[in-house]
Design a protein around this motif. Sequence first.
Motif, short mmCIF file in Angstrom:
data_model
loop_
_atom_site.label_atom_id
_atom_site.label_comp_id
_atom_site.label_asym_id
_atom_site.label_seq_id
_atom_site.Cartn_x
_atom_site.Cartn_y
_atom_site.Cartn_z
N ARG A 147 50.58 40.48 31.94
CA ARG A 147 50.05 41.84 32.05
C ARG A 147 49.19 42.20 30.83
O ARG A 147 48.16 42.86 30.96
N VAL A 148 49.62 41.74 29.65
CA VAL A 148 48.82 41.97 28.44
C VAL A 148 47.49 41.21 28.56
O VAL A 148 46.43 41.74 28.19
N ALA A 149 47.54 39.98 29.05
CA ALA A 149 46.32 39.20 29.21
C ALA A 149 45.37 39.88 30.19
O ALA A 149 44.14 39.89 29.99
N ILE A 150 45.90 40.46 31.25
CA ILE A 150 45.06 41.20 32.20
C ILE A 150 44.48 42.45 31.54
O ILE A 150 43.30 42.77 31.73
N ALA A 151 45.30 43.15 30.76
CA ALA A 151 44.80 44.32 30.04
C ALA A 151 43.67 43.94 29.10
O ALA A 151 42.67 44.67 28.98
N ARG A 152 43.82 42.82 28.41
CA ARG A 152 42.75 42.36 27.51
C ARG A 152 41.46 42.10 28.29
O ARG A 152 40.37 42.46 27.84
N PRO A 158 35.01 44.94 32.89
CA PRO A 158 34.17 43.98 33.61
C PRO A 158 34.03 44.35 35.09
O PRO A 158 34.79 45.17 35.62
N ARG A 159 33.09 43.69 35.72
CA ARG A 159 32.91 43.82 37.17
C ARG A 159 33.43 42.60 37.92
O ARG A 159 33.75 42.68 39.10
N LEU A 160 33.50 41.47 37.22
CA LEU A 160 33.94 40.21 37.81
C LEU A 160 35.06 39.62 36.98
O LEU A 160 34.91 39.43 35.77
N LEU A 161 36.20 39.34 37.62
CA LEU A 161 37.32 38.66 36.96
C LEU A 161 37.47 37.26 37.54
O LEU A 161 37.52 37.09 38.76
N LEU A 162 37.52 36.28 36.64
CA LEU A 162 37.80 34.91 37.00
C LEU A 162 39.28 34.65 36.74
O LEU A 162 39.74 34.79 35.61
N LEU A 163 40.02 34.29 37.76
CA LEU A 163 41.48 34.16 37.68
C LEU A 163 41.86 32.70 37.87
O LEU A 163 41.73 32.16 38.98
N ASP A 164 42.30 32.06 36.80
CA ASP A 164 42.61 30.63 36.84
C ASP A 164 44.12 30.45 36.98
O ASP A 164 44.85 30.47 36.00
N GLU A 165 44.58 30.31 38.23
CA GLU A 165 46.02 30.15 38.50
C GLU A 165 46.83 31.22 37.76
O GLU A 165 47.74 30.90 36.98
N PRO A 166 46.57 32.50 37.98
CA PRO A 166 47.13 33.54 37.12
C PRO A 166 48.64 33.73 37.25
O PRO A 166 49.24 34.42 36.43
N THR A 167 49.26 33.13 38.28
CA THR A 167 50.71 33.32 38.45
C THR A 167 51.49 32.00 38.46
O THR A 167 52.71 32.03 38.53
N SER A 168 50.82 30.86 38.35
CA SER A 168 51.52 29.59 38.54
C SER A 168 52.51 29.28 37.42
O SER A 168 53.45 28.50 37.62
N ILE A 178 52.71 40.44 39.82
CA ILE A 178 51.39 40.26 39.21
C ILE A 178 50.30 40.24 40.27
O ILE A 178 49.22 40.84 40.09
N LEU A 179 50.56 39.59 41.39
CA LEU A 179 49.57 39.56 42.46
C LEU A 179 49.32 40.97 43.02
O LEU A 179 48.17 41.34 43.29
N ASN A 180 50.37 41.75 43.19
CA ASN A 180 50.20 43.12 43.67
C ASN A 180 49.44 43.96 42.65
O ASN A 180 48.61 44.81 43.02
N LEU A 181 49.71 43.74 41.35
CA LEU A 181 48.96 44.44 40.31
C LEU A 181 47.48 44.10 40.40
O LEU A 181 46.62 45.00 40.35
N ALA A 183 45.82 43.05 43.00
CA ALA A 183 45.26 43.64 44.22
C ALA A 183 44.98 45.13 44.01
O ALA A 183 43.93 45.65 44.44
N ASP A 184 45.90 45.83 43.35
CA ASP A 184 45.71 47.26 43.09
C ASP A 184 44.51 47.50 42.16
O ASP A 184 43.71 48.42 42.38
N LEU A 185 44.39 46.67 41.13
CA LEU A 185 43.28 46.82 40.18
C LEU A 185 41.94 46.57 40.86
O LEU A 185 40.96 47.28 40.60
N ARG A 186 41.91 45.59 41.71
CA ARG A 186 40.66 45.32 42.44
C ARG A 186 40.25 46.51 43.30
O ARG A 186 39.09 46.93 43.32
N ARG A 187 41.22 47.07 44.00
CA ARG A 187 40.94 48.22 44.86
C ARG A 187 40.52 49.43 44.03
O ARG A 187 39.52 50.09 44.32
N ASP A 188 41.25 49.72 42.96
CA ASP A 188 41.00 50.94 42.19
C ASP A 188 39.72 50.85 41.36
O ASP A 188 39.05 51.87 41.15
#
Length: 250
Positions: A147-152, A158-168, A178-181, A183-188
Motif C-alpha cells: 500500500r505504501v508502494a502504491i501511495a508512492r 500519474p495517468r498510467l500505472l505499470l503493475l509488475d505482479e503487484p500481489t504475487s 490490494i487488487l480491490n484497492l 480497482a477502486d483507484l483506477r475507477r476514482d
Amino acid sequence: MLNVDHLDVWFGKPPEVFHAVRDASFHVAEGESFGLVGESGSGKSTILRAITGLVDSWSGKIEVAGEAIHGRRRSKGFHRTVQMVFQDPYASLHPRHSVDRVLSETLKLQGMDDIDARIDRLLAQVGLGSGFRFRYPHQLSGGQRQRVAIARALAAEPRLLLLDEPTSALDVSVQAEILNLLADLRRDRGLTYVMVSHDLSVVAHMCDRLAVMRAGQVVEIMDVATLRAQAPADQYSRDLIAASLGYARS
C-alpha cells in the motif's frame, strides 16, 4: 495512452545476445486495464522495464500519451505520467526510510507543495491511517508495504500505472484487498493500467484485454470475455489457460 510497436529487447553483446522480447506490438487505450500474461521468462516484465527506462537495449517504437520515448532517458514529465509498482514491496522500499520520508521525497522530486497534507491524503487513499506515517518497512506487513508502494506511485499523480505482479509476493488473504484497492483507484482516478501477472484469475478480475506472450513474442491479444469463456484462437493460449492452477471460470 500507450502504443508499443515492433518492440525488440535484448541483453548482452554479439555473439552472445539474448533476445528477451521480439517484435511485440499492442496498444492500451486511456482508462483501460491491459494484462500481459505468459510463462516465466516470456518477456512480460521486460516490456515494462523498457517502457520505464530500466532497460536501454531495445528497438521499435514506444509512445506514452502520444509522446515517443527513446533509449533509457526519461523526462521529468514522463515520470509525472507513468509510475510503476513492483512485485516485492519490501525490496522496493528503503529499509531505513520511514513512510514519511519515502512519500515526502517523492513529492518533493515531483515539485509538489503542501507536503504534509498530501502525505495524509495519500495514506488515506490507500487505506492506511496517519499512524503509519512514521513507521519503517520492517514494522509493516507485506500488504501494508505494498500500500505504501502504491501511495508512492500515486504521489506523482500519474495517468498510467505499470503493475509488475503487484500481489504475487503477498499472502493469498491479502491479495484480494490490494487488487480491490487498485480497482477502486483506477475507477476514482481514471487511471490506465498495464498489469503483468502469471495468475489468469487476477487478469480476469482486473483487466479489459490481455496479450499472451510466449518466448518473448505476443501470440494473441484477446478481451477478458474470451479468457473467461476459455475460447482463445491460439493453441498456446488454450494450453496456458488449461494449465493455469487456481483459475476458476467466472
